[in-house]
Design an enzyme around this catalytic site. Structure first.
Site, PDB file in Angstrom:
ATOM      1  N   ASN A   1       0.833  -1.208   0.000  1.00  0.00           N
ATOM      2  CA  ASN A   1       0.000   0.000   0.000  1.00  0.00           C
ATOM      3  C   ASN A   1       0.867   1.258   0.000  1.00  0.00           C
ATOM      4  O   ASN A   1       0.639   2.180   0.777  1.00  0.00           O
ATOM      5  CB  ASN A   1      -0.951  -0.024   1.206  1.00  0.00           C
TER       6      ASN A   1
ATOM      7  N   GLU B   1       1.700  -3.098  -5.188  1.00  0.00           N
ATOM      8  CA  GLU B   1       1.297  -1.712  -4.960  1.00  0.00           C
ATOM      9  C   GLU B   1       2.429  -0.913  -4.309  1.00  0.00           C
ATOM     10  O   GLU B   1       2.236  -0.227  -3.302  1.00  0.00           O
ATOM     11  CB  GLU B   1      -0.003  -1.634  -4.141  1.00  0.00           C
TER      12      GLU B   1
ATOM     13  N   ASP C   1      -1.677  -9.931  -4.716  1.00  0.00           N
ATOM     14  CA  ASP C   1      -3.006  -9.417  -4.444  1.00  0.00           C
ATOM     15  C   ASP C   1      -3.864  -9.689  -5.672  1.00  0.00           C
ATOM     16  O   ASP C   1      -3.773  -8.990  -6.678  1.00  0.00           O
ATOM     17  CB  ASP C   1      -2.918  -7.917  -4.154  1.00  0.00           C
TER      18      ASP C   1
ATOM     19  N   ASN D   1      -7.121  -9.556  -5.634  1.00  0.00           N
ATOM     20  CA  ASN D   1      -8.290  -8.667  -5.551  1.00  0.00           C
ATOM     21  C   ASN D   1      -9.620  -9.379  -5.805  1.00  0.00           C
ATOM     22  O   ASN D   1     -10.577  -8.771  -6.302  1.00  0.00           O
ATOM     23  CB  ASN D   1      -8.129  -7.463  -6.486  1.00  0.00           C
TER      24      ASN D   1
ATOM     25  N   HIS E   1      -2.868  -4.523   4.140  1.00  0.00           N
ATOM     26  CA  HIS E   1      -2.689  -5.952   3.903  1.00  0.00           C
ATOM     27  C   HIS E   1      -1.619  -6.482   4.864  1.00  0.00           C
ATOM     28  O   HIS E   1      -0.710  -5.745   5.256  1.00  0.00           O
ATOM     29  CB  HIS E   1      -2.192  -6.232   2.483  1.00  0.00           C
TER      30      HIS E   1
END
Length: 271
Positions: A14, A42, A159, A161, A262
């Site tokens: 993140n 990310e 990830d 998603n 996360h």
């Protein structure tokens, strides 16, 4: 790397700059991890925006794949030994420089870091996610055939998603019309496991368990109440999945000690 086992950890940070500034944060976590390979998603940073202890930490080889769009996406692979080979993207022109997929070869295992687009129903972001999924599934089918014909394995960490089953998110009833738990997304992930034949490694260890969740919204008290989603997976070809020893989510001790929304997903395999 360890003599008898191979440990891989994966986490959506993140924003790597923010995660590295926190204490405890990414830097202290990396210094303490037992992982041989760490996959990040990310990252949202160019190499020249990151401090030396993140770009070139002692004892680690680092492959950073930022997105062409500044401040978006970005994946990375940290490893204790230099990869034999690195490949960015999966052959789809739209996503070649999107900072969403990178593979690194380590002997008989290829480890990939994946950041599948997060969508939002009724927006171009969901359309982008759907295009990615449509192109990525045939690639997974092809890559499994390629690596297995070479006597090798593939591990796709990251990830994804998508929460696959009801056990993969706390509030599944309220999310059936939201991106990440749409019927068509879940059906696509089923195809990854059933048609393409990959194995959700952590779920294979805990077939009946709720979670373990790997993402919690920063809103409200989602983390404190464990109102989470399991959207971060390590997905392996069957040969490697058959050598799994253990798998866990490294849940933070407290909300204050979180350095991402996360948590790392860490899996140990027999060599």
């Amino acid at each position: 790397m360890n003599q008898s086992s191979f440990v891989v950890s994966s986490v959506n940070v993140n924003g790597l700059r923010a995660a590295a500034k926190k204490e405890p944060g990414f830097v202290s976590w990396l210094a303490a991890t037992e992982a041989d390979v760490v996959c990040l998603q990310e990252t949202r940073a160019e190499p020249d925006q990151l401090p030396a202890q993140v770009v070139a930490p002692q004892g680690w080889h680092v492959v950073l794949c930022p997105a062409a769009a500044k401040g978006r996406a970005g994946v990375a692979v940290y490893s204790r030994v230099e990869p034999d080979e690195v490949r960015i993207g999966f052959g789809e022109a739209e996503f070649e420089d999107s900072g969403r997929y990178v593979e690194a070869d380590f002997g008989a295992v290829t480890v990939a870091s994946l950041y599948l687009p997060s969508g939002e129903v009724g927006t171009p972001r969901q359309e982008e996610k759907e295009r990615f999924m449509e192109a990525f599934l045939p690639y997974l089918v092809k890559r499994r055939s390629q690596v297995e014909s070479q006597g090798r394995d593939l591990l796709v960490c990251g990830d994804w998603n998508i929460a696959h089953k009801e056990a993969d998110l706390k509030n599944w009833r309220g999310n059936q019309k939201n991106s990440g738990f749409l019927p068509e997304e879940r059906a696509w992930l089923s195809r990854v496991f059933e048609e393409a034949g990959y194995v959700d490694v952590v779920r294979s260890l805990y077939p009946e368990q709720e979670g373990p969740y790997s993402w919690w919204s920063y809103r409200g008290r989602a983390f404190d109440n464990d109102t989470g989603w399991r959207i971060d997976y390590q997905v392996a070809t069957p040969g490697l999945a058959g050598r799994v020893v253990s798998g866990r989510v490294e849940r933070y001790p407290s909300r204050e000690e979180r350095w991402s929304d996360h948590a790392p997903v860490t899996v140990e395999f027999e060599k």
